[in-house]
Design a protein around this motif. Structure first.
Motif, mmCIF file in Angstrom:
data_model
loop_
_atom_site.group_PDB
_atom_site.id
_atom_site.type_symbol
_atom_site.label_atom_id
_atom_site.label_comp_id
_atom_site.label_asym_id
_atom_site.label_seq_id
_atom_site.Cartn_x
_atom_site.Cartn_y
_atom_site.Cartn_z
ATOM 1 N N ALA A 82 -16.060 49.834 42.463
ATOM 2 C CA ALA A 82 -14.765 49.600 41.830
ATOM 3 C C ALA A 82 -14.149 50.954 41.524
ATOM 4 N N HIS A 83 -12.828 50.993 41.408
ATOM 5 C CA HIS A 83 -12.195 52.245 40.998
ATOM 6 C C HIS A 83 -11.009 51.960 40.096
ATOM 7 N N GLN A 84 -10.618 52.970 39.339
ATOM 8 C CA GLN A 84 -9.439 52.904 38.493
ATOM 9 C C GLN A 84 -8.391 53.850 39.044
ATOM 10 N N GLY A 85 -7.170 53.369 39.116
ATOM 11 C CA GLY A 85 -6.066 54.209 39.537
ATOM 12 C C GLY A 85 -4.944 54.154 38.528
ATOM 13 N N ARG A 86 -4.271 55.253 38.323
ATOM 14 C CA ARG A 86 -3.167 55.284 37.375
ATOM 15 C C ARG A 86 -1.886 54.835 38.064
ATOM 16 N N GLY A 87 -1.065 54.083 37.332
ATOM 17 C CA GLY A 87 0.197 53.611 37.858
ATOM 18 C C GLY A 87 1.185 53.390 36.737
ATOM 19 N N LEU A 88 2.214 52.606 37.016
ATOM 20 C CA LEU A 88 3.243 52.296 36.034
ATOM 21 C C LEU A 88 3.437 50.795 35.967
ATOM 22 N N ARG A 89 3.784 50.300 34.796
ATOM 23 C CA ARG A 89 4.127 48.888 34.661
ATOM 24 C C ARG A 89 5.397 48.768 33.834
ATOM 25 N N HIS A 90 6.126 47.680 34.041
ATOM 26 C CA HIS A 90 7.370 47.450 33.324
ATOM 27 C C HIS A 90 7.076 46.813 31.967
ATOM 28 N N THR A 91 7.695 47.338 30.920
ATOM 29 C CA THR A 91 7.588 46.779 29.583
ATOM 30 C C THR A 91 8.991 46.709 29.004
ATOM 31 N N PRO A 92 9.163 45.996 27.886
ATOM 32 C CA PRO A 92 10.488 45.967 27.273
ATOM 33 C C PRO A 92 11.027 47.355 26.951
ATOM 34 N N ALA A 93 10.132 48.318 26.737
ATOM 35 C CA ALA A 93 10.567 49.679 26.413
ATOM 36 C C ALA A 93 10.770 50.536 27.660
ATOM 37 N N GLY A 94 10.590 49.936 28.844
ATOM 38 C CA GLY A 94 10.738 50.688 30.084
ATOM 39 C C GLY A 94 9.398 50.882 30.770
ATOM 40 N N LEU A 95 9.351 51.757 31.765
ATOM 41 C CA LEU A 95 8.124 52.004 32.504
ATOM 42 C C LEU A 95 7.100 52.724 31.628
ATOM 43 N N GLN A 96 5.895 52.196 31.611
ATOM 44 C CA GLN A 96 4.814 52.792 30.836
ATOM 45 C C GLN A 96 3.612 53.023 31.736
ATOM 46 N N PRO A 97 2.853 54.115 31.505
ATOM 47 C CA PRO A 97 1.663 54.352 32.326
ATOM 48 C C PRO A 97 0.606 53.300 32.052
ATOM 49 N N ALA B 84 1.183 33.286 33.965
ATOM 50 C CA ALA B 84 1.851 33.646 32.708
ATOM 51 C C ALA B 84 2.036 32.440 31.802
ATOM 52 N N ASP B 85 2.060 31.231 32.377
ATOM 53 C CA ASP B 85 2.252 30.011 31.593
ATOM 54 C C ASP B 85 0.957 29.464 31.001
ATOM 55 N N LEU B 86 -0.173 30.106 31.265
ATOM 56 C CA LEU B 86 -1.428 29.664 30.651
ATOM 57 C C LEU B 86 -1.362 29.880 29.140
ATOM 58 N N PRO B 87 -2.151 29.128 28.353
ATOM 59 C CA PRO B 87 -2.088 29.266 26.889
ATOM 60 C C PRO B 87 -2.288 30.703 26.425
ATOM 61 N N GLY C 96 -4.207 37.290 39.590
ATOM 62 C CA GLY C 96 -3.040 36.730 38.916
ATOM 63 C C GLY C 96 -3.281 36.506 37.440
ATOM 64 N N VAL C 97 -4.468 35.969 37.108
ATOM 65 C CA VAL C 97 -4.811 35.725 35.707
ATOM 66 C C VAL C 97 -4.909 37.052 34.946
ATOM 67 N N LEU C 98 -5.546 38.048 35.545
ATOM 68 C CA LEU C 98 -5.659 39.354 34.882
ATOM 69 C C LEU C 98 -4.290 40.000 34.686
ATOM 70 N N ALA C 99 -3.412 39.847 35.658
ATOM 71 C CA ALA C 99 -2.061 40.402 35.516
ATOM 72 C C ALA C 99 -1.332 39.751 34.350
ATOM 73 N N ALA C 100 -1.493 38.433 34.209
ATOM 74 C CA ALA C 100 -0.853 37.733 33.091
ATOM 75 C C ALA C 100 -1.462 38.163 31.765
ATOM 76 N N ALA C 101 -2.788 38.327 31.738
ATOM 77 C CA ALA C 101 -3.446 38.758 30.505
ATOM 78 C C ALA C 101 -3.019 40.160 30.108
ATOM 79 N N ALA C 102 -2.743 41.005 31.114
ATOM 80 C CA ALA C 102 -2.294 42.370 30.849
ATOM 81 C C ALA C 102 -0.792 42.438 30.584
ATOM 82 N N ARG C 103 -0.133 41.279 30.594
ATOM 83 C CA ARG C 103 1.308 41.164 30.341
ATOM 84 C C ARG C 103 2.125 41.946 31.360
ATOM 85 N N GLU C 104 1.651 41.936 32.598
ATOM 86 C CA GLU C 104 2.392 42.586 33.668
ATOM 87 C C GLU C 104 3.651 41.786 33.979
ATOM 88 N N ALA C 105 4.757 42.487 34.196
ATOM 89 C CA ALA C 105 6.029 41.815 34.453
ATOM 90 C C ALA C 105 5.994 41.006 35.739
#
Length: 410
Positions: free
Chosen positions: A27-42, A385-388, A369-378
């Motif tokens: 497995a590996h970790q890579g740095r990127g950007l995600r959209h948040t209400p405050a704008g792009l965040q690392p 995202a509709d899961l409880p 998909g589930v992990l993206a929703a849990a991480a609140r990815e846009a």
């Protein structure tokens, strides 16, 4: 300048996985950007790179990823069966061989989220190791140390009993490391003892502090190898209660579940994986009702009877599927018109159900998909995202925070 050391990568993987016939999971970790209400965040995103047939093939993949500017490389500390879903490291039940016990001792400094006291330097961290049997090798991760106690020969997991014994020994070892650390007034997180744990690959780079990348290197090798029973006996001598505490720590968090239910699922999903959290907490109604299924009744044993949606055809049976038979949270579908796998041999967990309903049966894509929703990815899929919310919160805590926090970041 901190660089990749191909020789150390090959030596490390070759020594740790000597004599293994199972697959190595990277497995590996890579740095990127995600959209948040405050704008792009690392953000730091995990990628499960899949499984490889041996140390040599895995070392080639590590080098390829490093060349693609993906320096934060990890390997699972147990091997897995060849049938593990592509693009994943697998869960504890996928363990083919146990090759080592380990510790993940953080050293105070940049890159650690905990505010609790940690060993202030390498010499202090090694005091904890000195209170244990001599490790076969010690790796400096760049933010801490990994002492490894390699086994004489890989312990082949031949069934649930061997798996349970290995899990108990691994957890008891972590509890022992914690007790030794506490004698010095330092904290140690025992959540790094699961059999699906990944640790950094020696010879790679720890880029967690962007302006100060640090090498992950072997500090010491040539120590003895051990038989599993030798390490087990040593643990029991140090604290007769450690094994009992380790077994208690491995029990499911949900008191509504008994060991029988988890035993029925233990070849399906680890309880702290995304699928395991879904099985523990997510009602099947949250998955079926949005796609048109209807709950017909619930009997006195808690078995739910569901009917598939109709496209103008006729229902030939009083129900299409049953949920929670014998208290096990799986859906068994009987209607061949439901568009889902049918029959008693097709036990659909929540995650597998989501995969078939929304991802053409692709379990890996459903997990992402589930992990993206849990991480609140846009860009998380709407069905995820509709899961409880409480379910997604638990997945974020168990499956994202633990891997991107101290559990895999040293």
């Amino acid at each position: 300048m901190t660089t990749y050391d191909a020789g150390q990568v090959r030596a490390y993987l070759g020594e740790v996985f000597r004599g293994c016939s199972g697959q190595l999971a990277l497995a590996h970790q890579g740095r990127g950007l995600r959209h948040t209400p405050a704008g792009l965040q690392p953000t730091i995103a995990w990628t499960e790179d899949g499984t490889y047939s041996g140390p040599r093939e895995a070392a080639v993949k590590v080098r390829e990823l490093y060349a693609r500017q993906q320096p934060s490389m990890y390997v699972r500390m147990t091997t897995v069966h060849a049938g593990v879903t592509s693009g994943t490291r697998g869960v504890e039940a996928d363990t083919a061989e146990v090759v080592t016990l380990w510790a993940d001792i953080d050293i105070a400094g940049p890159g650690h989220k905990t505010g609790e006291p940690l060993p202030p330097d390498l010499t202090s961290a090694l005091k904890v190791v000195d209170a244990l049997p001599e490790p076969t090798l010690v790796v400096h991760s760049g933010g801490g140390i990994y002492p490894l106690w390699l086994l004489e020969t890989p312990l082949v997991v031949t069934g649930p009993e061997v798996l349970a014994e290995a899990k108990t020994l691994s957890m008891a070892w972590q509890l022992l490391v914690q007790r030794i650390s506490q004698r010095y007034g330092w904290t140690y997180g025992t959540g790094v003892g699961d059999l699906a744990r990944v640790l950094r690959v020696a010879g790679t780079v720890n880029p967690k502090v962007p302006d100060n990348p640090r090498p992950c290197r072997i500090l010491h090798d040539g120590g003895p190898r051990y038989m599993p029973e030798t390490l087990d006996a040593w643990v029991r001598e140090q604290g007769p209660d450690l094994v009992a505490e380790a077994k208690a720590a491995s029990r499911p968090r949900s008191t509504a579940w008994g060991t029988g239910q988890w035993a029925a699922l233990e070849q399906v999903e680890d309880e702290y994986s995304p699928g395991g959290v879904l099985s523990r907490l997510c009602p099947v109604s949250a998955v079926l009702e949005p796609v048109g299924w209807a709950l017909l009744s619930v009997d006195q044993r808690g078995v739910e009877y569901w009917r598939r949606p109709s496209d103008g055809d006729y229902w030939t049976s009083p129900y299409s599927a049953k949920w929670n038979v014998n208290g096990v949270p799986v859906l068994v579908v009987w209607s061949e018109s439901a568009g889902l796998p049918t029959g008693s041999g097709q036990k659909l967990t929540i995650l597998r159900l989501l995969a078939h309903l929304h991802c053409d049966g692709d379990l890996s894509r459903a997990t992402r998909g589930v992990l993206a929703a849990a991480a609140r990815e846009a860009l998380a899929p709407e069905w995820a995202a509709d899961l409880p919310g409480d379910v997604l919160d638990e997945i974020r805590e168990c499956c994202i925070t633990s891997y991107c926090g101290t559990g895999a970041a040293a």
